[in-house]
Design an enzyme around this catalytic site. Structure first.
Site, PDB file in Angstrom:
ATOM      1  N   HIS A  82       0.840  -1.200   0.000  1.00 52.47           N
ATOM      2  CA  HIS A  82       0.000   0.000   0.000  1.00 52.47           C
ATOM      3  C   HIS A  82       0.868   1.240   0.000  1.00 52.47           C
ATOM      4  O   HIS A  82       1.872   1.308   0.715  1.00 52.47           O
ATOM      5  CB  HIS A  82      -0.908   0.033   1.237  1.00 52.47           C
ATOM      6  CG  HIS A  82      -1.749   1.274   1.310  1.00 52.47           C
ATOM      7  ND1 HIS A  82      -2.927   1.399   0.606  1.00 52.47           N
ATOM      8  CD2 HIS A  82      -1.565   2.447   1.970  1.00 52.47           C
ATOM      9  CE1 HIS A  82      -3.444   2.604   0.845  1.00 52.47           C
ATOM     10  NE2 HIS A  82      -2.631   3.245   1.664  1.00 52.47           N
ATOM     11  N   ASP A 161     -15.512   1.368   7.190  1.00 47.33           N
ATOM     12  CA  ASP A 161     -14.473   2.308   6.753  1.00 47.33           C
ATOM     13  C   ASP A 161     -14.989   3.210   5.648  1.00 47.33           C
ATOM     14  O   ASP A 161     -14.680   4.410   5.620  1.00 47.33           O
ATOM     15  CB  ASP A 161     -13.231   1.550   6.283  1.00 47.33           C
ATOM     16  CG  ASP A 161     -12.181   2.496   5.724  1.00 47.33           C
ATOM     17  OD1 ASP A 161     -11.682   3.336   6.501  1.00 47.33           O
ATOM     18  OD2 ASP A 161     -11.879   2.414   4.521  1.00 47.33           O
ATOM     19  N   ARG A 168     -15.319  11.647   7.282  1.00 47.45           N
ATOM     20  CA  ARG A 168     -14.075  12.350   7.612  1.00 47.45           C
ATOM     21  C   ARG A 168     -13.748  13.382   6.544  1.00 47.45           C
ATOM     22  O   ARG A 168     -13.267  14.482   6.842  1.00 47.45           O
ATOM     23  CB  ARG A 168     -12.918  11.350   7.732  1.00 47.45           C
ATOM     24  CG  ARG A 168     -12.925  10.539   9.023  1.00 47.45           C
ATOM     25  CD  ARG A 168     -11.967   9.371   8.942  1.00 47.45           C
ATOM     26  NE  ARG A 168     -10.614   9.820   8.644  1.00 47.45           N
ATOM     27  CZ  ARG A 168      -9.723   9.097   7.963  1.00 47.45           C
ATOM     28  NH1 ARG A 168     -10.046   7.899   7.495  1.00 47.45           N
ATOM     29  NH2 ARG A 168      -8.517   9.564   7.744  1.00 47.45           N
ATOM     30  N   SER A 183      -8.000   3.157   8.832  1.00 49.75           N
ATOM     31  CA  SER A 183      -8.611   3.053   7.510  1.00 49.75           C
ATOM     32  C   SER A 183      -7.774   2.176   6.584  1.00 49.75           C
ATOM     33  O   SER A 183      -8.281   1.257   5.932  1.00 49.75           O
ATOM     34  CB  SER A 183      -8.780   4.442   6.910  1.00 49.75           C
ATOM     35  OG  SER A 183      -9.279   4.379   5.590  1.00 49.75           O
ATOM     36  N   LYS A 187      -8.512  -2.296   5.734  1.00 49.88           N
ATOM     37  CA  LYS A 187      -8.689  -2.837   4.378  1.00 49.88           C
ATOM     38  C   LYS A 187      -7.639  -3.906   4.079  1.00 49.88           C
ATOM     39  O   LYS A 187      -7.936  -4.927   3.451  1.00 49.88           O
ATOM     40  CB  LYS A 187      -8.616  -1.707   3.350  1.00 49.88           C
ATOM     41  CG  LYS A 187      -9.791  -0.742   3.411  1.00 49.88           C
ATOM     42  CD  LYS A 187      -9.828   0.185   2.218  1.00 49.88           C
ATOM     43  CE  LYS A 187      -8.826   1.312   2.320  1.00 49.88           C
ATOM     44  NZ  LYS A 187      -9.241   2.392   3.233  1.00 49.88           N
TER      45      LYS A 187
END
Length: 434
Positions: A82, A161, A168, A183, A187
């Protein structure tokens, strides 16, 4: 249990228990807690923060709010990657086929771009015919046959999320490290990987502008991973200039292919190799970063990485002809050059403003509802430290109209600073947190 009591407790600096966090996330998921009370809790968390235990419990509750992706039937250690986002960050399109070509299965759920950060899904969708909507059943089949899947996140994954992220975004509570970490990691945990490699960006084109904030975010996510038995490695990398030379969806696909062909090097390749090496180390394929990079470079040299990219295209409906014929990819019709206005050195870049320039071309979206021009974008011609003469091209801009090109050129020209003194060479890899 009453949500108002929990909001007051957190507002006053109290610590939420696992049961209270589970109650909150259940109410978010089934909409039994209204948006205005969820927003109030987010603001309380923003100002009072969460400790490491609360952050882990929040992450696990979000991960468990929907279905999880079971990859246990796929042989080997599954490693996910990520990035926290940046400009010209095309690493996934390079390292996913390279790592898969080394025998490590890569099943990656990616997202779309928002703001100046490009999204892997948008880049993939610029390829004619490429399908990102892959079912879990198809993904498992692909993972077992080709060892690579690049897909959109399924609707059933981490619904809490999705709701929290949307709120948010509109309540000014995005910039909070526990919420960001929860968050991202919820995932990744729900996506089923055994190990996770994070690319945490730092600099003018990153969400985290300074090194200390980037390290704090990386360490928080690593702690969450450890708490659920995942091996997490975080690479802190610089985003003080665009990572690659091409900015924009089809343009970035071309640069990724050129790297896989062995025709292009530079910072984009170096970050991809670093992340890929730690993915191979996490999968127990190699014992060191140097060994991992050597294996990846060998699979560029022998063409196995490019072959795996071709296999990915065919598998998910993309036209493999793009590998040899870039004219099959979209390219916007209008072109404008941005020229240096003085002799000297490229001293610095405001990467966020360069990202804003790419938005002006139509290559990105300012809101989730915006459409994208897949053929729009920018080709940078210089890096920090390069010498330029007045009138030299520092960038080429592509867009659907001359007006958009000129608007983008204004932002880009202001973002690239030319001075007479030579700057210190910027460091690319700032830290590794394991």
């Amino acid at each position: 249990m009453n949500i108002v009591d929990l909001i007051i407790k957190k507002r006053d600096g109290g610590k939420l228990t696992k049961e209270e966090i589970d109650f909150f996330i259940k109410g978010v998921t089934d909409s039994s807690i209204p948006d205005y009370q969820i927003s109030a809790m987010l603001m309380a968390i923003y100002f009072q923060n969460l400790d490491s235990e609360e952050t882990s419990e929040l992450t696990l509750a979000m991960a468990d709010s929907g279905s999880t992706f079971d990859l246990s039937s796929v042989e080997g250690i599954k490693v996910d990657k990520h990035s926290t986002g940046g400009v010209a960050d095309t690493t996934t399109l390079i390292l996913a086929p390279l790592v898969a070509s080394c025998g490590v299965p890569v099943v990656k759920m990616s997202g779309r771009g928002l703001g100046f950060s490009g999204g892997t899904l948008d880049k993939l969708e610029s390829i004619p015919g490429f399908r990102i909507d892959v079912t879990e059943e198809q993904a498992l089949r692909f993972a077992k046959t080709s060892g690579i899947v690049l897909m959109s996140q399924t609707d059933s994954l981490t619904p809490a999320d999705k709701k929290l992220y949307a709120l948010r975004d509109v309540t000014g509570t995005v910039e909070n490290i526990p919420l960001i970490s929860g968050s991202i990691m919820s995932k990744k945990i729900a996506a089923g990987a055994d190990a996770i490699v994070l690319d945490v960006k730092c600099g003018s084109g990153a969400f985290m502008k300074d090194y200390d904030s980037a390290v704090c975010l990386a360490e928080t996510m690593a702690d969450i991973g450890r708490s659920v038995g995942k091996e997490v490695t975080a690479v802190i990398s610089s985003m003080d200039q665009p990572l690659g030379m091409n900015i924009g969806n089809s343009l970035e696909v071309i640069e990724a292919i050129e790297i896989l062909k062995g025709n292009v090097g530079g910072d984009l390749l170096e970050v991809a190799l670093t992340l890929g090496a730690y993915m191979l180390m996490s999968a127990k394929k190699v014992s060191s970063e140097a060994e991992g990079k050597a294996m990846l470079l060998e699979n560029i040299k022998n063409g196995k990485g490019l072959d795996k990219f071709r296999e990915l295209l065919i598998q998910q409906g993309g036209n493999p002809g793009i590998i040899e014929d870039y004219s099959l990819l979209p390219l916007s019709p209008e072109k404008t050059e941005v020229l240096a206005d003085a002799d000297g050195y490229v001293h610095s870049m405001n990467t966020a403003e360069i990202g804003r320039a790419s938005l002006e071309t139509g290559a990105g979206r300012a809101s989730k509802a915006d459409s994208i021009d897949f053929g729009a974008g920018i080709i940078m011609k210089v890096r920090i430290g390069d010498t330029v003469k007045k009138g030299d091209a520092i960038a080429e801009i592509y867009s659907a109209s001359k007006e958009k090109c000129l608007s983008a050129a204004g932002y880009l020209k202001d973002a690239v600073v030319i001075k007479s003194e030579k700057p210190k060479a910027p460091k690319l890899i700032l830290d590794i947190i394991k």
